[in-house]
Design an enzyme around this catalytic site. Structure first.
Site, PDB file in Angstrom:
ATOM      1  N   GLY A   1       0.805  -1.220   0.000  1.00  0.00           N
ATOM      2  CA  GLY A   1       0.000   0.000   0.000  1.00  0.00           C
ATOM      3  C   GLY A   1       0.834   1.265   0.000  1.00  0.00           C
ATOM      4  O   GLY A   1       1.938   1.303   0.519  1.00  0.00           O
ATOM      5  N   SER A   2       0.296   2.343  -0.575  1.00  0.00           N
ATOM      6  CA  SER A   2       1.088   3.550  -0.767  1.00  0.00           C
ATOM      7  C   SER A   2       0.220   4.638  -1.386  1.00  0.00           C
ATOM      8  O   SER A   2      -1.007   4.556  -1.358  1.00  0.00           O
ATOM      9  CB  SER A   2       2.279   3.233  -1.669  1.00  0.00           C
ATOM     10  OG  SER A   2       1.850   2.423  -2.748  1.00  0.00           O
ATOM     11  N   ARG A   3       0.862   5.657  -1.982  1.00  0.00           N
ATOM     12  CA  ARG A   3       0.140   6.757  -2.595  1.00  0.00           C
ATOM     13  C   ARG A   3       0.895   7.262  -3.818  1.00  0.00           C
ATOM     14  O   ARG A   3       2.123   7.222  -3.853  1.00  0.00           O
ATOM     15  CB  ARG A   3      -0.014   7.890  -1.585  1.00  0.00           C
ATOM     16  CG  ARG A   3      -1.107   8.885  -1.929  1.00  0.00           C
ATOM     17  CD  ARG A   3      -1.225   9.930  -0.845  1.00  0.00           C
ATOM     18  NE  ARG A   3      -0.498  11.144  -1.176  1.00  0.00           N
ATOM     19  CZ  ARG A   3      -0.144  12.078  -0.302  1.00  0.00           C
ATOM     20  NH1 ARG A   3      -0.431  11.923   0.976  1.00  0.00           N
ATOM     21  NH2 ARG A   3       0.499  13.152  -0.696  1.00  0.00           N
TER      22      ARG A   3
END
Length: 218
Positions: free
Chosen positions: A187-189
């Protein structure tokens, strides 16, 4: 600084495509699961290990999937699978669109426009959850593309789990719109900055698909 993965071998599973850069995590997990399954009939200990390791291996295969996409034609398309977290006007006239990627999303990022990669800069930082405001200081890779709209900035931001960003292409590379350019593990952006005068055609909470969802309006 993360290095280019253009020569890294691609992993496949039952004919499916998996992301480049997945091997350091995926191969040991799958090997451990396979070994524990092979020994499970003769050892209760191996049988006990087989269940969680097989589940973990299946999760890894899902996390690192890299499906083919029919690329949408438009000025700017989404670089990431995820959910639009925020849309923020910037002081210089640009608009930042932040896309949050959960561990269930595809983690391969794509070029939002066709153009030339003019900069790929790794910036060290923290690893707080990517949905927190403090993630502005997280580990990141900052991309700049020379496109028909001028300079386009895109930032891959690591999260609490995603502690490795893997660029696929180096500075100077010409990329097509929707081409795979990098991987964020777990997960990240991803933030993309639309130039002044380019209107946003997505809204907060909207799901995006890399290479498919158009994020600007004519």
């Amino acid at each position: 600084m993360p290095h280019s993965q253009t020569s890294a071998p691609r992993v496949s599973f039952l004919g499916g495509r998996l992301a480049r850069g997945a091997s350091p995590w995926l191969l040991p997990t799958v090997a451990t699961a396979a070994l524990s399954l092979a020994r499970s009939r003769r050892s209760k200990g191996a049988a006990a290990i087989a269940v969680p390791t097989t589940a973990l291996a299946a999760g890894m295969l899902w996390f690192f999937r890299d499906p083919e996409r029919e690329i949408t034609r438009g000025r700017v398309i989404s670089p990431a699978d995820g959910v639009v977290q925020s849309i923020m006007p910037w002081k210089d006239g640009r608009t930042r669109v932040a896309i949050f990627m959960s561990p269930l999303n595809v983690h391969v990022n794509r070029a939002p426009l066709a153009g030339t990669v003019t900069s790929v800069e790794h910036i060290p930082g923290g690893f707080v959850p990517a949905f927190n405001k403090e993630s502005e200081n997280n580990e990141r890779v900052v991309w700049h593309f020379d496109t028909e709209l001028g300079d386009i900035e895109m930032i891959q931001i690591a999260g609490a789990v995603a502690r490795r960003i893997v660029p696929y292409v180096p500075q100077g590379t010409k990329v097509e719109q929707g081409e795979r350019i990098g991987l964020i593990r777990f997960g990240s952006r991803v933030d993309i900055y639309l130039p002044e005068g380019v209107e946003v055609d997505v809204e907060v909470g909207q799901k995006t698909v890399a290479g498919v969802t158009r994020i600007d309006r004519d």
